[in-house]
Each structure stands twice: as C-alpha cells, then as structure tokens.
Motif scaffolding. Structure first.
Motif, PDB file in Angstrom:
ATOM      1  N   HIS A 227      80.375  94.102  17.428  1.00 26.39           N
ATOM      2  CA  HIS A 227      81.773  93.896  17.832  1.00 26.39           C
ATOM      3  C   HIS A 227      82.733  94.262  16.699  1.00 26.39           C
ATOM      4  O   HIS A 227      83.804  94.849  16.951  1.00 26.39           O
ATOM      5  CB  HIS A 227      81.983  92.447  18.268  1.00 26.39           C
ATOM      6  CG  HIS A 227      81.538  92.166  19.671  1.00 26.39           C
ATOM      7  ND1 HIS A 227      80.213  91.962  20.000  1.00 26.39           N
ATOM      8  CD2 HIS A 227      82.238  92.088  20.836  1.00 26.39           C
ATOM      9  CE1 HIS A 227      80.120  91.749  21.306  1.00 26.39           C
ATOM     10  NE2 HIS A 227      81.326  91.829  21.841  1.00 26.39           N
ATOM     11  N   LEU A 228      82.391  93.933  15.468  1.00 25.14           N
ATOM     12  CA  LEU A 228      83.241  94.325  14.338  1.00 25.14           C
ATOM     13  C   LEU A 228      83.364  95.841  14.246  1.00 25.14           C
ATOM     14  O   LEU A 228      84.440  96.381  13.982  1.00 25.14           O
ATOM     15  CB  LEU A 228      82.675  93.757  13.032  1.00 25.14           C
ATOM     16  CG  LEU A 228      82.863  92.266  12.778  1.00 25.14           C
ATOM     17  CD1 LEU A 228      82.185  91.866  11.471  1.00 25.14           C
ATOM     18  CD2 LEU A 228      84.337  91.881  12.741  1.00 25.14           C
ATOM     19  N   LEU A 229      82.243  96.523  14.476  1.00 30.49           N
ATOM     20  CA  LEU A 229      82.249  97.981  14.460  1.00 30.49           C
ATOM     21  C   LEU A 229      83.174  98.522  15.551  1.00 30.49           C
ATOM     22  O   LEU A 229      83.949  99.460  15.330  1.00 30.49           O
ATOM     23  CB  LEU A 229      80.829  98.508  14.647  1.00 30.49           C
ATOM     24  CG  LEU A 229      80.605 100.007  14.444  1.00 30.49           C
ATOM     25  CD1 LEU A 229      80.875 100.400  13.002  1.00 30.49           C
ATOM     26  CD2 LEU A 229      79.186 100.395  14.834  1.00 30.49           C
TER      27      LEU A 229
ATOM     28  N   THR B  72      75.197  90.252   5.985  1.00 24.77           N
ATOM     29  CA  THR B  72      76.178  91.326   6.028  1.00 24.77           C
ATOM     30  C   THR B  72      77.430  90.907   6.771  1.00 24.77           C
ATOM     31  O   THR B  72      78.552  91.128   6.299  1.00 24.77           O
ATOM     32  CB  THR B  72      75.578  92.580   6.696  1.00 24.77           C
ATOM     33  OG1 THR B  72      74.448  93.010   5.948  1.00 24.77           O
ATOM     34  CG2 THR B  72      76.599  93.704   6.759  1.00 24.77           C
ATOM     35  N   VAL B  73      77.275  90.301   7.937  1.00 21.68           N
ATOM     36  CA  VAL B  73      78.428  89.876   8.729  1.00 21.68           C
ATOM     37  C   VAL B  73      79.259  88.856   7.957  1.00 21.68           C
ATOM     38  O   VAL B  73      80.497  88.931   7.913  1.00 21.68           O
ATOM     39  CB  VAL B  73      77.970  89.291  10.078  1.00 21.68           C
ATOM     40  CG1 VAL B  73      79.144  88.663  10.810  1.00 21.68           C
ATOM     41  CG2 VAL B  73      77.352  90.384  10.939  1.00 21.68           C
TER      42      VAL B  73
ATOM     43  N   VAL C 172      72.399  97.607   7.098  1.00 19.91           N
ATOM     44  CA  VAL C 172      71.543  96.894   8.052  1.00 19.91           C
ATOM     45  C   VAL C 172      70.648  97.877   8.790  1.00 19.91           C
ATOM     46  O   VAL C 172      69.450  97.633   8.999  1.00 19.91           O
ATOM     47  CB  VAL C 172      72.402  96.089   9.059  1.00 19.91           C
ATOM     48  CG1 VAL C 172      71.517  95.469  10.142  1.00 19.91           C
ATOM     49  CG2 VAL C 172      73.183  95.005   8.339  1.00 19.91           C
ATOM     50  N   GLN C 173      71.226  99.021   9.172  1.00 18.24           N
ATOM     51  CA  GLN C 173      70.497 100.002   9.962  1.00 18.24           C
ATOM     52  C   GLN C 173      69.262 100.520   9.225  1.00 18.24           C
ATOM     53  O   GLN C 173      68.197 100.713   9.816  1.00 18.24           O
ATOM     54  CB  GLN C 173      71.420 101.176  10.318  1.00 18.24           C
ATOM     55  CG  GLN C 173      70.795 102.217  11.229  1.00 18.24           C
ATOM     56  CD  GLN C 173      70.511 101.694  12.618  1.00 18.24           C
ATOM     57  OE1 GLN C 173      71.275 100.884  13.139  1.00 18.24           O
ATOM     58  NE2 GLN C 173      69.409 102.117  13.225  1.00 18.24           N
ATOM     59  N   VAL C 174      69.401 100.757   7.910  1.00 18.62           N
ATOM     60  CA  VAL C 174      68.260 101.277   7.154  1.00 18.62           C
ATOM     61  C   VAL C 174      67.362 100.161   6.639  1.00 18.62           C
ATOM     62  O   VAL C 174      66.372 100.433   5.963  1.00 18.62           O
ATOM     63  CB  VAL C 174      68.729 102.161   5.982  1.00 18.62           C
ATOM     64  CG1 VAL C 174      69.528 103.343   6.481  1.00 18.62           C
ATOM     65  CG2 VAL C 174      69.539 101.361   4.961  1.00 18.62           C
TER      66      VAL C 174
ATOM     67  N   LYS D  98      78.841  80.019  14.363  1.00 16.18           N
ATOM     68  CA  LYS D  98      78.428  80.827  13.233  1.00 16.18           C
ATOM     69  C   LYS D  98      79.620  81.558  12.645  1.00 16.18           C
ATOM     70  O   LYS D  98      80.362  82.235  13.339  1.00 16.18           O
ATOM     71  CB  LYS D  98      77.368  81.818  13.686  1.00 16.18           C
ATOM     72  CG  LYS D  98      76.811  82.693  12.577  1.00 16.18           C
ATOM     73  CD  LYS D  98      75.570  83.437  13.027  1.00 16.18           C
ATOM     74  CE  LYS D  98      75.840  84.239  14.273  1.00 16.18           C
ATOM     75  NZ  LYS D  98      74.628  84.971  14.707  1.00 16.18           N
ATOM     76  N   ASN D  99      79.848  81.376  11.332  1.00 14.79           N
ATOM     77  CA  ASN D  99      80.968  81.984  10.632  1.00 14.79           C
ATOM     78  C   ASN D  99      82.309  81.597  11.250  1.00 14.79           C
ATOM     79  O   ASN D  99      83.288  82.334  11.128  1.00 14.79           O
ATOM     80  CB  ASN D  99      80.836  83.517  10.603  1.00 14.79           C
ATOM     81  CG  ASN D  99      79.616  83.982   9.839  1.00 14.79           C
ATOM     82  OD1 ASN D  99      79.312  83.445   8.776  1.00 14.79           O
ATOM     83  ND2 ASN D  99      78.912  84.970  10.381  1.00 14.79           N
TER      84      ASN D  99
END
Length: 785
Positions: A468-470, A535-536, A525-527, A15-16
């Motif tokens: 992981h990006l975060l 998003t990713v 994403v969270q909201v 993926k990606n």
C-alpha cells in the motif's frame, strides 16, 4: 528467490499504529500550513495597479501592460536565460536588480539636475549623500491607492521608468553583448486578436514596464511595515535595501533549532531502533538465481524504456556541456556561430532541465512497470499493449514538446505560445498541451501499475503495509504535477512562483524522495536482505521526517519573491530540519552497503547498490549540506539566484535523483537481461566516472565561483554579482574553463552506461510466463512475526 505461498498470519490491526497516526498528522498539519501560507501570499502579494500615472495624472502603463510584459518574458523563454526576483537561470542578469539600479540612478540624476543643475556623478560627496537619502526616502514611500487600485509615480520615478524603458529598448534591439540575441523580440510577433496572452502594443515596452514593476515592488515598503514587498531584496544600498532583522534572526534560530532537533531525533532513532540492521543475520543471505526469476511480456518491454533513458541522459549531458561553454564563449561554440543561432542559451537551458526530468521520470516509470507483476504475483492481460502505448506517448511528448519549445521561444507560434510552445517557467517549460499529455501519460502508468499490484493490494490486510505504501507513493507522482495547471499567463509572478515550487520542490524533490525511500525498502525486501516488518517500521519513521520537514521547508524559495515575511521564519526553520532525514538515510545506506558486501560474490545486484550508495552520499552532501548552506535567509539574501544555487542543484538533482534513476534502471535490467551477458566491471567504471565528474564539477568549479559571486554581491551590490562583467573576471573564466575536465569525465561515465544499456536491449530474456498467469514470486502481502 522463489517462495511458496502460504496462509497469512494473524494480523495485528494496531501494527505501527502510533507511527501511522503521527505520519497522517504530520501530513495534515504540514499541508495546512502550506496552503494557509499560500493564501497569505495571495492576499499580501504586491499589487498590480489598474493604472500607473505620473503627477499630472497621465497614464504611464496599466495592469494589462504588466501582465503583457510578464507574458513576453515567458513567451521567449527568458527565465532560462536570466532571472526576475532571483528566480530563473544564471547566464543573464537579474532583471529586477538591474532595473532597480537603472531606476535608482535615473532618480538620482533627476534629483541632482533639479536641485543642483548637474548630473549625479558630478556632485560633491556631501551633495551625493543628500541626493541618495532623498531618493531612498522617495522610492520607499508606498503611493499605491488600494481604493482606486492606482499608483502615482513622482516625477523622479517617472524619469527612472523612462531610463528603464530606454535601456531595454537597446538591449532587446541590439542584444546585450553577452548571450542574448539581437532582435529576439520582433514587432511581427505582436498579437493580432484579443485572444492573445500578450497584450497589444510594443512588446519591448511591455517587458520593460514589467521589469520596472518588479523593481518598484522590491524597493517600496509594504503598508504598515518597515521592509519592502520582497523583504528588502535585492541588496542595493542606494535604494535603501539592506538585510532585514528577520533574515538575521531566523538564520540564527534555524541553526539553533536544527542542533536541538538533531539530538532529539538521533535519540529516538537509536532508542527505538528505527534501523534495518537487525533485520538480517550474518551469513544467512538468500541465494539468488536470476534464471529462476519469472519474466513477463510487460517486464521485457520495459527494456526499451531504459535504453531511451540512457540516450536522453547522454543528450542532456551534451546540452549541459554546451551551456558550460556558453559561459566562456556566449555567442558561439568554439567559433561556430550557427550552433548558437539554432540553440542559444535559453533554449539549451530549457532542454537541459526538461530532459533531466524526462529521463529520470522515465526510469522511475519503467521500474514501476517492471515491479508491478512481482508485487501482485500476476500479469494482467493486455498489460504489454498498455506498456507499448505509454512508451510511444512518451516519445511523442519528448519530441513534440522540444519542437514546440524551440518554435515558441523563437516567436513562431504566435498566440499559441503558451499552449504548444515554451510556457516560460524554469523547470516547467512544457506548454499547456504537453503538460496535459504528461499528466495523462502518468495516469496511464498508474493504471498499469495498479493492474499489476491489484491482487497484492487485496491480499494485504494492512492498509499501511509495504504494498500500500508503494501504491500511495505511486499515486502521488501524477497527483502533484497537476498543480502545474494552476499557473496561467495572467497569474501574478509571486503567486505563480508559489505554485511553481509545488512542482520543483514538492513533486521533483519531496514526492520523488518519498517514492525513492519506499522503492528502496521494497527492493531490499524483494531481494531478501531485510524483513518486511522492519522495513515498513523504518519507512514510517523516514516518511515522518521527510514530510515533516520538506513540505513546509518549501518556504525557503519564498523569501524574496514578494511573499509575506512569515516565510522567512517557516522556510528557514523547516529547511534546516530537512538535513536530518537526509543524514539518517546515509546511515541506512551504510547498513545496505554492508548487506551487499556480506552477501557473497554471487550477489547479482552490486551495480544497483553502488548507485544507491552514491544516492545516499549525494543526498547528504548535495541536498543536505549544500542546501543548508544557501537556505539560511542571511546567506540567501546575498546568494539568491547565484552560482551556489546550481552547485546545490547539480549535486542534488543528478547526485540524488539521477543516481537513483540509474539504480532503478540497473535493478530492472538485471532481471530481464540474459545473466551471462551482464558485466558489473563496466558499471563500476561508469559509477566511479559519474561520481568523480560530478564532484569535480561541483567542488572545483561551481562552488568556488559561487563563493566569489556572493562576495561580489556583499561588497558591490547584488546587480554587480549578476552582471556579465563578473563572469568575465579572469579567475571566474579560468574556473569555468577547467570545468571541462570533470565534465568530460562525467560524460565518459554517461557514454559507458548508454552503450551498456543499448547492448542489453539486444540480449533480453524471453518471457517465461504469459499474460493472465500467476507468478511464483515472494508474497509481500504476508505478515511477518
């Protein structure tokens, strides 16, 4: 907001995959170029001769003198008053350009007396022309002997050196008649042992010799080349400094390549749908009940972080107002002398910059602490204690460093100035001890965040997924500040400036930019406004563009500081490309605005989104457009270190990072403050006032003054544009005086925000979950189909 946990779907290992490979390649190539370029800077930097002699062989000054003079420049925080090689603050002169002018005029007088028995001013036009040509020829010849590491000055050059020394003896004894206090550098501050960073001897002579050395390298041709060590900067015809061919060529080439890349990237962007607009369906917005969002002890404790953020923001604004006033009345505040005596321009400027970094970084740290339990779905034990420890460490850092900077810049710390006082570099004013405390604090923060998101990291099988990006972007925050430790008092100015921009450009700009886009994606994403999958994918595309242009784009800071000519090409092209990702971000911001607008009247994060939209607009205008304006080498040659730089700086630093810090603050507070006391009306007013005030400050004061200043440099030489005479021009004074109007509007917006945050501190929710408990939150480790 509550979503039940389930079994992760089958993971697609590829993926990606292509985007990940491209991103890794971009990072490796970019930093390889940057590091190789740094090695080139190190090898090609102007020499610091072991001895500088006259024609008779008498030693005039030494390498230790140059190093000592640079240390004096740093010790008293003079980079926060004026500039050397164009880098620093804008109240005082550029000491390189000023020294070059004095040095050149001294040589002209010497030659005129030697040949005609007159002063240069008394010569005829033809005689002046002959003397000018002779001086230029003599100045530009490189007499440095690399085998002996020695430099021999001609008699005319030695006379120019004496003129420079005499001029600065008067300036640092009696003041410069503008914003520099008399007797700033005192004999009592002279070092008393060999451990001192400042060499033994007359400190005024040392700093004068350091200024002369920068004038020498700016007017002396590199071995085997046709341009000087500074690529012919600063512009001064009498010294033979003119715009180089490379500056013209790469200005045109960067614009040409920019246009080409805009077409290519926009095609890719729309062809492969690197956008979030398909990630939600109209009318299918989540219904967010803030009372059902779990709150932990560590999250509630972030409330005091955000209150301190708002207070530091207010104090920073007050110092900004004081600095703006000093341009009109440089030695007092509305006639009150003691304010200037305690807080002169250089100290106030250092505080203004450091407080900006402190409050913006603290907002980001607080938000990271808040979201950690939401990401990991777990509140670790003793997390609240660690949050308190970090908070008080930050208090000690802010208070201690400000006291140390004041003592150091006033000469009260003696030999410990570099460790505890003012380190002497703009944006890196913190003494070495305070730098280490800051790094330790950020590492504690990283540990707190890791403890909170550890469970999420373990569950997310995709090592390049959102969690992981975060985490990767969080690691970069303390990691990239470590390069500040590479700068020591004995590091040559050019090479120290190379590392300094790693902090200002890569840490403050690039790494925070990366952290910003990842956090924005996480928040969406969270909201529940976008899917994790889209998003990713979009984040990878943004990060490729940001790092692909921004890392090597740091080179526009190296055009004229003594670095190799290659940076004119690298810096020009990649700096121009930096505009593209910033432009695409505003397209995404518009999509985010539509999400917020269509989310219904009950959407609780309107305040956050107002500031996120502000971020996107200022990203394009401040960082993109105004940055592009001054990054072209042909423009930078005349503008370098003038008012167009803070025009770009205010619009990008406050407009982007400041507005984003406020957005993070409001998002976090919204979830830990009792919903019934929240009032978006005041936040909307604050947002409008801050944006209107910033726009007025930038476009009706700083920008027109910057245009006038670059015009002055073009017609009368760079030194003239940086003199106090220019700032005393009636129109310039009028523009700077009327800046008080937008400044006041901005300050009102700041006060509203501060009062709002203080009120929130007394209305925090009580924790709903204890330490060691799992939280019923959206599981971001789940893969989406």
């Amino acid at each position: 907001m509550e979503i039940q946990r389930g079994t992760p779907t089958k993971v697609n290992k590829n993926k990606n995959g292509l985007l990940k490979s491209v991103l890794i390649t971009v990072i490796l190539v970019s930093f390889t170029v940057l590091l190789c370029g740094g090695y080139w800077i190190f090898k090609e930097q102007a020499p610091r001769p072991l001895e500088v002699t006259n024609q008779k062989g008498d030693v005039l000054f030494t390498k230790a003198t140059i190093m000592g003079g640079q240390a004096v420049w740093q010790k008293y925080g003079l980079m926060d008053y004026g500039t050397v090689l164009g880098h620093g603050s804008y109240m005082g002169p550029d000491y390189t350009a000023e020294s070059l002018k004095i040095y050149t005029e001294g040589m002209q007088d010497f030659k005129a007396n030697e040949q005609y028995g007159k002063k240069f001013a008394d010569l005829s036009t033809d005689e002046k022309s002959a003397i000018k040509n002779a001086v230029i020829k003599e100045m530009r010849k490189n007499r440095y002997d690399s085998s002996k590491e020695s430099l021999k000055l001609t008699d005319a050059q030695a006379y120019g050196l004496e003129k420079v020394r005499a001029y600065y003896k008067n300036i640092f004894t009696n003041g410069d008649g503008w914003g520099l206090k008399a007797h700033l550098i005192k004999d009592s501050d002279m070092p008393k042992n060999d451990r001192a960073y400042v060499a033994k001897g007359d400190q005024i002579t040392q700093i004068s010799d350091f200024f002369f050395w920068t004038a020498w390298l700016s007017s002396t041709v590199r071995p085997g080349d046709k341009i000087t060590y500074t690529n012919n900067w600063p512009y001064y015809e009498d010294a033979g400094n003119h715009l180089s061919f490379s500056a013209v060529w790469w200005s045109g080439a960067s614009v040409t390549l920019f246009v080409l890349m805009v077409g290519i990237i926009l095609y890719v962007f729309y062809r492969y749908q690197f956008s979030m607009k398909e990630a939600y369906k109209e009318g299918n917005f989540p219904q967010i009940d803030l009372r059902k969002i779990p709150v932990t002890s560590s999250q509630v404790k972030t409330g005091k972080y955000f209150v301190v953020v708002s207070i530091l923001f207010f104090v920073q604004c007050m110092f900004g107002a004081l600095l703006a006033h000093y341009y009109i009345e440089p030695d007092s505040f509305f006639g009150i002398k003691w304010i200037h005596d305690i807080l002169p321009f250089n100290i106030s400027k250092g505080y203004h910059l450091q407080l900006a970094i402190f409050w913006i970084a603290t907002a980001w740290l607080g938000m990271g602490i808040y979201v950690a339990p939401l990401v990991g779905g777990f509140e670790p034990k003793k997390q609240g204690l660690l949050v308190d420890i970090l908070f008080w460490a930050l208090v000690v850092l802010v208070g201690g460093s400000m006291v140390g900077e004041w003592l150091g810049a006033n000469g009260y710390l003696g030999n410990e100035w570099f460790l505890l006082g003012h380190a002497g570099w703009e944006y890196i004013e913190l003494g070495r001890v305070w730098q280490i405390i800051l790094i330790v604090g950020m590492l504690i923060w990283l540990f707190i965040v890791y403890r909170g998101i550890k469970a999420g990291l373990k569950k997310e099988s995709d090592k390049g997924g959102l969690i992981h990006l975060l985490f990767y972007s969080a690691i970069a925050v303390p990691a990239f500040y470590i390069f500040a430790l590479f700068i020591n008092p004995d590091t040559s100015f050019t090479f120290a400036d190379y590392w300094r921009w790693w902090i200002i450009h890569l840490w403050v700009e690039a790494i925070f930019e990366v952290f910003a886009v990842v956090v924005i994606g996480f928040l969406l994403v969270q909201v529940g406004l976008v899917t994790k999958k889209s998003t990713v994918r979009q984040l990878y595309f943004q990060l490729i563009l940001l790092l692909g242009s921004g890392v090597i784009g740091i080179g526009h800071h190296y055009y004229y500081n003594g670095s190799a000519e290659v940076w004119l090409g690298l810096g020009a092209v990649f700096s121009a490309l930096e505009v593209i990702p910033l432009t695409l971000l505003i397209l995404e911001a518009y999509e985010q605005y539509k999400m917020m607008r269509d989310g219904g009247v009950n959407f609780p994060y309107k305040g956050t989104f107002w500031f996120l939209i502000s971020v996107a607009i200022w990203n394009l205008i401040g960082a993109g457009v105004l940055g592009f304006l001054i990054n072209l080498p042909a423009v930078s040659y005349f503008e370098h270190g003038q008012f167009l730089t803070p025009t770009h700086g205010h619009a990008s630093m406050m407009g982007v990072y400041g507005m984003f810090a406020i957005a993070l603050l409001l998002y976090s507070l919204r979830n830990i403050v009792k919903p019934e006391v929240w009032n978006d009306k005041w936040l909307k007013i604050s947002c409008i006032m801050l944006n209107v005030g910033l726009a007025g400050m930038v476009f009706f004061s700083l920008l027109p003054v910057g245009f006038m200043q670059i015009k002055e440099a073009f017609y009368h030489g760079y030194a003239a544009s940086r003199s106090a005479t220019f700032l005393q021009n009636d129109l310039v004074k009028t523009l700077l005086t009327w800046r008080a109007v937008p400044d006041t509007i901005f300050l009102i917006g700041c006060i509203i925000l501060m009062v709002f945050c203080v009120k929130c501190l007394f209305n925090l929710r009580k924790p709903t979950h204890k330490e060691g408990e799992s939280l019923p939150v959206k599981d971001l480790s789940l893969d989406e189909e």
